[in-house]
Write a protein that holds these residues in place. Structure first.
Motif, short mmCIF file in Angstrom:
data_model
loop_
_atom_site.label_atom_id
_atom_site.label_comp_id
_atom_site.label_asym_id
_atom_site.label_seq_id
_atom_site.Cartn_x
_atom_site.Cartn_y
_atom_site.Cartn_z
N ALA A 115 0.83 -1.21 0.00
CA ALA A 115 0.00 0.00 0.00
C ALA A 115 0.86 1.26 0.00
O ALA A 115 0.49 2.26 -0.62
N CYS A 154 -6.46 -3.01 -4.97
CA CYS A 154 -7.12 -3.92 -4.05
C CYS A 154 -6.09 -4.99 -3.70
O CYS A 154 -5.60 -5.70 -4.60
N LEU A 190 -7.60 2.57 -1.96
CA LEU A 190 -7.28 1.27 -1.36
C LEU A 190 -8.52 0.43 -1.13
O LEU A 190 -9.56 0.93 -0.70
N CYS A 204 -8.55 -0.69 5.77
CA CYS A 204 -9.26 -0.07 4.65
C CYS A 204 -10.64 0.42 5.06
O CYS A 204 -11.08 1.50 4.64
#
Length: 457
Positions: free
Chosen positions: A147, A158, A194, A186
């Motif tokens: 991320a 994702c 995200l 998330c």
């Protein structure tokens, strides 16, 4: 309100029904990252005179491309010497290459492989990716490392971690925990760039106890109903997966997932090469997503799935690369050609179906994970665009676009990549004011890490 107006080129909306604006424009609210209007360039310029205007100069304007299944970590395999004879079967390829590589990855390698992949995605006009990660020696916090790279690059991602028992029970427990931690992150942060899923490797490397624990974790802690599934898994990529499941459990991998309540509209089954008609019926009944990866299937010589049958049954079937690249234009061409050869039939896999998988179906898959419209140019959808330096020599319309893409376009035509109204690349140059990944530095760090990764391999 900061507005970006991208115009002066043909706009393909990929809405239902699709539209083409010959000299069109897309207006994006940069504060929300959403499209507020699509129409004729001159009309939108007059209506919004203070908007920043990005002149497409005749380039084709269309939604950002989406890769529905990839593996960032495969980056470190490029040029890597194997220590054994190359695999002759699918299982040998896994054992001699991928399962050694993923065990060699450390936290820094996770970040760097993702960073390189993000930069590649930007250059390929790929604005949303659905990744499936594995690093058994560095599980905890691994999704945060991915991320960190995707957010620095500015693309949508994702993410999930591949739960498996092949490295011991504790590794499976840690994988479930990592997925649930990231799912909760998330849900808490609500960052539109995200999203998360519960990753599983494949039926043949996951025990009954681990599948039960996975289902229980999702029921207890996921911010979506258990009936929606929520997993991202490889299914029947090779005969071995289907044969193993039938031998061990007297059922197919799809039936096994169904028994554990893991199919549903938020579940993604990648490959599904060796699935039966009954399995396809279950996928359709549960509204489960499927992703085809033609280049990877050909590379591993595992066969090709029954794409036409899945589409005719209403299965949401998308397109991915399985980590081989982020060139979705090239993958579209592989899809278009592979099934013609497989069936010895030039009418197999028409351009309309291929385009439906790449654009419409991938858009729906991404929208399910993120919870808002992705992959269309319409008010209320995300402002993710790609500009292609393609000048059509014949008439271009929604009906014949698939053949323009097949026979006239290439990934090298991608000139500009925009996500949420932010320009990540323009004129084939990464925008350092937005993309917080320095290509030269990232690639130098990768080359410096490479000897250690290959030695651990």
């Amino acid at each position: 309100m900061a507005l970006l107006l991208v115009g002066n080129g043909p706009v393909l909306t990929f809405t239902n029904p699709p539209q083409v604006f010959e000299n069109g424009a897309v207006l994006i609210d940069q504060a929300t990252g959403l499209i507020t209007a699509v129409g004729a360039t001159e009309d939108l310029k007059k209506a919004h005179p203070t908007a920043t205007f990005l002149d497409a100069a005749g380039k084709l304007i269309m939604p950002g491309l989406i890769c529905a299944h990839t593996h960032f970590y495969s980056m470190f395999s490029r040029g890597m010497p194997l220590k054994d004879e190359p695999g002759h079967t699918f299982m040998e390829v896994l054992q001699r290459l991928w399962w050694r590589l993923d065990k060699a990855l450390e936290a820094e390698d996770n970040y760097l492989s993702a960073a390189v992949s993000v930069l590649s995605a930007i250059r390929c006009g790929c604005t949303t990716v659905i990744d499936h990660h594995a690093s058994p020696s560095s599980i905890k916090g691994s999704l945060d490392e991915l991320a960190r790279a995707t957010l620095a690059g500015g693309i949508r991602a994702c993410l999930c971690y591949e739960v498996t028992d092949r490295n011991g029970h504790q590794g499976a427990v840690d994988g479930i925990d990592e997925n649930m931690r990231f799912i909760r992150r998330c849900a808490t942060e609500q960052n539109p760039l995200l999203a998360a899923a519960m990753g599983l490797h494949a039926s043949f490397t996951v025990t009954e106890d681990t599948l039960t624990a996975t289902a229980n974790a999702l029921r207890r802690g996921a911010p979506f109903p258990a009936s929606m599934g929520g997993i991202h898994i490889h299914v029947a990529e090779d005969h071995f997966d289907a044969d193993h499941c039938m031998s061990e459990y007297r059922e197919s991998p799809i039936q096994r997932l169904m028994r554990h309540g893991l199919l549903g509209e938020r579940s993604l089954c990648s490959h599904c090469v060796h699935v039966s008609a009954a399995d396809r019926a279950l996928l359709g009944q549960t509204n489960t997503m499927v992703v085809h990866n033609p280049s990877s299937n050909m590379n591993n010589a595992v066969g090709l799935p029954a794409v036409q049958e899945m589409l005719s049954q209403g299965i949401l079937l998308g397109l991915g690369t399985d980590g081989m690249s982020h060139d979705m234009v090239g993958e579209y061409k592989s899809l278009y050609l592979a099934h013609k050869l497989e069936h010895r039939n030039p009418q197999q896999m028409g351009g309309t179906d291929a385009a439906k998988m790449l654009f419409n179906n991938n858009a729906q898959i991404a929208s399910r994970f993120f919870g808002f419209p992705i992959g269309v140019l319409a008010p209320g959808a995300v402002g993710d665009l790609v500009l292609l330096d393609y000048h059509n020599p014949t008439q271009l319309n929604p009906g014949n676009f698939p053949w323009h893409m097949m026979f006239g376009m290439s990934v090298g035509d991608v000139d500009t990549t925009i996500v949420a109204g932010k320009i990540l690349m323009q004129g084939h140059r990464i925008n350092p004011a937005v993309v917080q990944l320095n290509e030269q530095e990232i690639f130098a760090r990768c080359r410096a890490r490479c000897p250690g990764v290959w030695a651990r391999f």
